[in-house]
Design a protein around this motif. Sequence first.
Motif, PDB file in Angstrom:
ATOM      1  N   ASP B 117       0.816  -1.227   0.000  1.00 50.92           N
ATOM      2  CA  ASP B 117       0.000   0.000   0.000  1.00 50.92           C
ATOM      3  C   ASP B 117       0.844   1.270   0.000  1.00 50.92           C
ATOM      4  O   ASP B 117       0.432   2.289  -0.545  1.00 50.92           O
ATOM      5  CB  ASP B 117      -0.928   0.016   1.231  1.00 50.92           C
ATOM      6  CG  ASP B 117      -2.110  -0.915   1.065  1.00 50.92           C
ATOM      7  OD1 ASP B 117      -2.349  -1.375  -0.075  1.00 50.92           O
ATOM      8  OD2 ASP B 117      -2.792  -1.204   2.072  1.00 50.92           O
ATOM      9  N   LYS B 119       3.628   1.778  -1.471  1.00 47.62           N
ATOM     10  CA  LYS B 119       4.457   1.852  -2.687  1.00 47.62           C
ATOM     11  C   LYS B 119       5.952   1.946  -2.334  1.00 47.62           C
ATOM     12  O   LYS B 119       6.589   2.985  -2.545  1.00 47.62           O
ATOM     13  CB  LYS B 119       4.038   3.050  -3.532  1.00 47.62           C
ATOM     14  CG  LYS B 119       2.569   3.014  -3.958  1.00 47.62           C
ATOM     15  CD  LYS B 119       2.199   4.273  -4.716  1.00 47.62           C
ATOM     16  CE  LYS B 119       0.704   4.388  -4.894  1.00 47.62           C
ATOM     17  NZ  LYS B 119       0.155   3.698  -6.005  1.00 47.62           N
ATOM     18  N   ILE B 123       9.582   6.236  -7.140  1.00 51.81           N
ATOM     19  CA  ILE B 123       8.640   6.654  -8.176  1.00 51.81           C
ATOM     20  C   ILE B 123       9.208   7.916  -8.836  1.00 51.81           C
ATOM     21  O   ILE B 123       9.584   8.861  -8.148  1.00 51.81           O
ATOM     22  CB  ILE B 123       7.254   6.951  -7.565  1.00 51.81           C
ATOM     23  CG1 ILE B 123       6.668   5.679  -6.929  1.00 51.81           C
ATOM     24  CG2 ILE B 123       6.307   7.526  -8.609  1.00 51.81           C
ATOM     25  CD1 ILE B 123       5.418   5.921  -6.096  1.00 51.81           C
ATOM     26  N   ASP B 125       8.665  10.843 -12.086  1.00 52.33           N
ATOM     27  CA  ASP B 125       7.829  11.358 -13.184  1.00 52.33           C
ATOM     28  C   ASP B 125       8.540  11.105 -14.510  1.00 52.33           C
ATOM     29  O   ASP B 125       7.924  10.843 -15.528  1.00 52.33           O
ATOM     30  CB  ASP B 125       7.598  12.859 -13.006  1.00 52.33           C
ATOM     31  CG  ASP B 125       6.837  13.151 -11.718  1.00 52.33           C
ATOM     32  OD1 ASP B 125       6.047  12.283 -11.302  1.00 52.33           O
ATOM     33  OD2 ASP B 125       7.043  14.220 -11.129  1.00 52.33           O
ATOM     34  N   ASN B 183       9.826   8.451   0.920  1.00 53.02           N
ATOM     35  CA  ASN B 183       9.478   9.875   0.895  1.00 53.02           C
ATOM     36  C   ASN B 183      10.689  10.759   1.162  1.00 53.02           C
ATOM     37  O   ASN B 183      10.748  11.891   0.713  1.00 53.02           O
ATOM     38  CB  ASN B 183       8.392  10.175   1.933  1.00 53.02           C
ATOM     39  CG  ASN B 183       7.020   9.732   1.475  1.00 53.02           C
ATOM     40  OD1 ASN B 183       6.803   9.505   0.278  1.00 53.02           O
ATOM     41  ND2 ASN B 183       6.089   9.598   2.403  1.00 53.02           N
ATOM     42  N   GLY B 190       7.492  10.414  -5.557  1.00 54.84           N
ATOM     43  CA  GLY B 190       6.177   9.815  -5.321  1.00 54.84           C
ATOM     44  C   GLY B 190       5.563  10.129  -3.965  1.00 54.84           C
ATOM     45  O   GLY B 190       4.636   9.430  -3.526  1.00 54.84           O
ATOM     46  N   GLN B 191       6.061  11.210  -3.320  1.00 55.46           N
ATOM     47  CA  GLN B 191       5.590  11.518  -1.977  1.00 55.46           C
ATOM     48  C   GLN B 191       4.069  11.718  -1.929  1.00 55.46           C
ATOM     49  O   GLN B 191       3.406  11.226  -1.027  1.00 55.46           O
ATOM     50  CB  GLN B 191       6.320  12.768  -1.483  1.00 55.46           C
ATOM     51  CG  GLN B 191       6.204  12.990  -0.008  1.00 55.46           C
ATOM     52  CD  GLN B 191       6.921  14.269   0.399  1.00 55.46           C
ATOM     53  OE1 GLN B 191       6.300  15.280   0.647  1.00 55.46           O
ATOM     54  NE2 GLN B 191       8.242  14.228   0.440  1.00 55.46           N
ATOM     55  N   SER B 192       3.541  12.447  -2.903  1.00 58.68           N
ATOM     56  CA  SER B 192       2.090  12.704  -2.907  1.00 58.68           C
ATOM     57  C   SER B 192       1.290  11.409  -3.004  1.00 58.68           C
ATOM     58  O   SER B 192       0.285  11.235  -2.313  1.00 58.68           O
ATOM     59  CB  SER B 192       1.712  13.611  -4.076  1.00 58.68           C
ATOM     60  OG  SER B 192       2.126  14.913  -3.801  1.00 58.68           O
ATOM     61  N   GLU B 193       1.755  10.517  -3.866  1.00 61.30           N
ATOM     62  CA  GLU B 193       1.048   9.233  -4.045  1.00 61.30           C
ATOM     63  C   GLU B 193       1.024   8.449  -2.741  1.00 61.30           C
ATOM     64  O   GLU B 193       0.010   7.871  -2.359  1.00 61.30           O
ATOM     65  CB  GLU B 193       1.746   8.386  -5.112  1.00 61.30           C
ATOM     66  CG  GLU B 193       1.386   8.754  -6.529  1.00 61.30           C
ATOM     67  CD  GLU B 193       2.034   7.793  -7.520  1.00 61.30           C
ATOM     68  OE1 GLU B 193       1.875   6.567  -7.358  1.00 61.30           O
ATOM     69  OE2 GLU B 193       2.711   8.282  -8.433  1.00 61.30           O
ATOM     70  N   ARG B 194       2.183   8.428  -2.077  1.00 57.87           N
ATOM     71  CA  ARG B 194       2.262   7.669  -0.821  1.00 57.87           C
ATOM     72  C   ARG B 194       1.433   8.320   0.275  1.00 57.87           C
ATOM     73  O   ARG B 194       0.713   7.655   1.013  1.00 57.87           O
ATOM     74  CB  ARG B 194       3.723   7.547  -0.381  1.00 57.87           C
ATOM     75  CG  ARG B 194       4.371   6.307  -0.877  1.00 57.87           C
ATOM     76  CD  ARG B 194       5.798   6.184  -0.423  1.00 57.87           C
ATOM     77  NE  ARG B 194       6.574   5.798  -1.596  1.00 57.87           N
ATOM     78  CZ  ARG B 194       7.341   6.601  -2.288  1.00 57.87           C
ATOM     79  NH1 ARG B 194       7.525   7.840  -1.895  1.00 57.87           N
ATOM     80  NH2 ARG B 194       7.948   6.167  -3.361  1.00 57.87           N
ATOM     81  N   GLU B 196      -1.107  10.033  -0.019  1.00 57.70           N
ATOM     82  CA  GLU B 196      -2.530   9.803  -0.299  1.00 57.70           C
ATOM     83  C   GLU B 196      -3.032   8.619   0.527  1.00 57.70           C
ATOM     84  O   GLU B 196      -4.117   8.637   1.099  1.00 57.70           O
ATOM     85  CB  GLU B 196      -2.700   9.499  -1.789  1.00 57.70           C
ATOM     86  CG  GLU B 196      -4.099   9.706  -2.328  1.00 57.70           C
ATOM     87  CD  GLU B 196      -4.469  11.180  -2.378  1.00 57.70           C
ATOM     88  OE1 GLU B 196      -5.540  11.488  -1.828  1.00 57.70           O
ATOM     89  OE2 GLU B 196      -3.710  11.999  -2.921  1.00 57.70           O
ATOM     90  N   GLY B 249       0.760  19.358  -3.761  1.00 55.59           N
ATOM     91  CA  GLY B 249       1.411  18.066  -3.960  1.00 55.59           C
ATOM     92  C   GLY B 249       2.882  18.222  -3.697  1.00 55.59           C
ATOM     93  O   GLY B 249       3.498  19.180  -4.135  1.00 55.59           O
TER      94      GLY B 249
END
Lengths: 128, 256
Positions: B117, B119, B123, B125, B183, B190-194, B196, B249
């Motif tokens: 969960d 991730k 990550i 872009d 993070n 990918g901090q925002s995704e995590r 979330e 974000g």
Amino acid sequence: MSGQYHRSHSRAWFMERPAYIRFMIRELTSFFMAAYLIVLIITLAKVGAGEAAAAEWLQALSTTGWKVAHAVALAATVWHTITFFAAVPQAMPIYIGEDRVPAPIAKIVMGYGPWVTVTAIILWGVLR
Amino acid sequence: MPDNETITLELFRYHPETDSEPRFQSYEVPYDEDWVVLDAINWIKDYVDGSVTHRWSCRMGVCGSCGMMVNGEPKLTCAAFLKNYYPFPIKVEPLVNFPVERDLVVDMEGFMDKLQDVKPYIIRDDVNDTSQGEYRQSPAELAQYKQYSMCINCMLCYAACPVVGHEDEFLGPAALALGHRYNKDSRDQGQSERLEVMLSSEAMWGCTFVGECSVVCPKHVDPAGAIQQAKAMGAQEYFKRFVMPKGAGATKGAGA
């Protein structure tokens, strides 16, 4: 998957390990701190209401019961402060380059140092 | 000390095909001060009762397979020496806060789901071609997350955490520490995704900072510290989204 065994959790889980008991004591000290803050707010309101109201309130606080309550609140606040400062280096690590500042120094820099300084300034302001 | 000295191990036994409730079974094991609890369990399985079921692999505190409750404390049994308990009996149980599959083996599926969960991988872009070289990182940037990358997924922290046992939504110490590890990685974006996932309800906020996860961690990962830092990061992210709903974000990540 069927056949697994699920162990139940006791409602008295906090009695299962000494560390859990210490945790609960730390959390309970918050109650005494909150209660003392209410007393402090009332005191400020009484002071704002005039000398007579303040004197009457201070007289009410001079009973043995209130003195014991203050002593308990002080002990709880000191314990809460010590445990709070102990947690600060974990929650807010300080790095100098690639080196992490050791916890004992971080506790002084972010906790005990400012605490002693602010206390000294207040005492100086009150006692001078 | 006489050579025939023994020590008693009380093992948690549960075979789903025959048992409706678990039971404890006692075994007398030769006492050797160089032996760890895992050696004693292996001796029982090899010489006394082959039906005893347990997990182990490396026997050197690296694989994280042999975590069990030893006298009520979550321990790597490969690092728990008999001499620290002798001459008293040692009670060995499967890690608490997990369903028991069989004897000393727990079901790790829920733990693995929680790990996924957050991730737990870098990550980006943009992904540069390898001909452009590596994503460079300074020693100071490495120091920000290195401690949290030492986790061996032994799950001792889950067994030590009272919140894990009472709150299913809580992601738990190891998963949150691993999420925080990525993070804090300067190469990651990918901090925002995590966050979330981590910011949702009890996933991270369920942590009350009991701190026992860090005490029992055999690799000194300090998941409790990581979670408090992740909470601060999450609070910043929340206010960023509140102030700048569209452009918010967390953005981070060094170029190649």
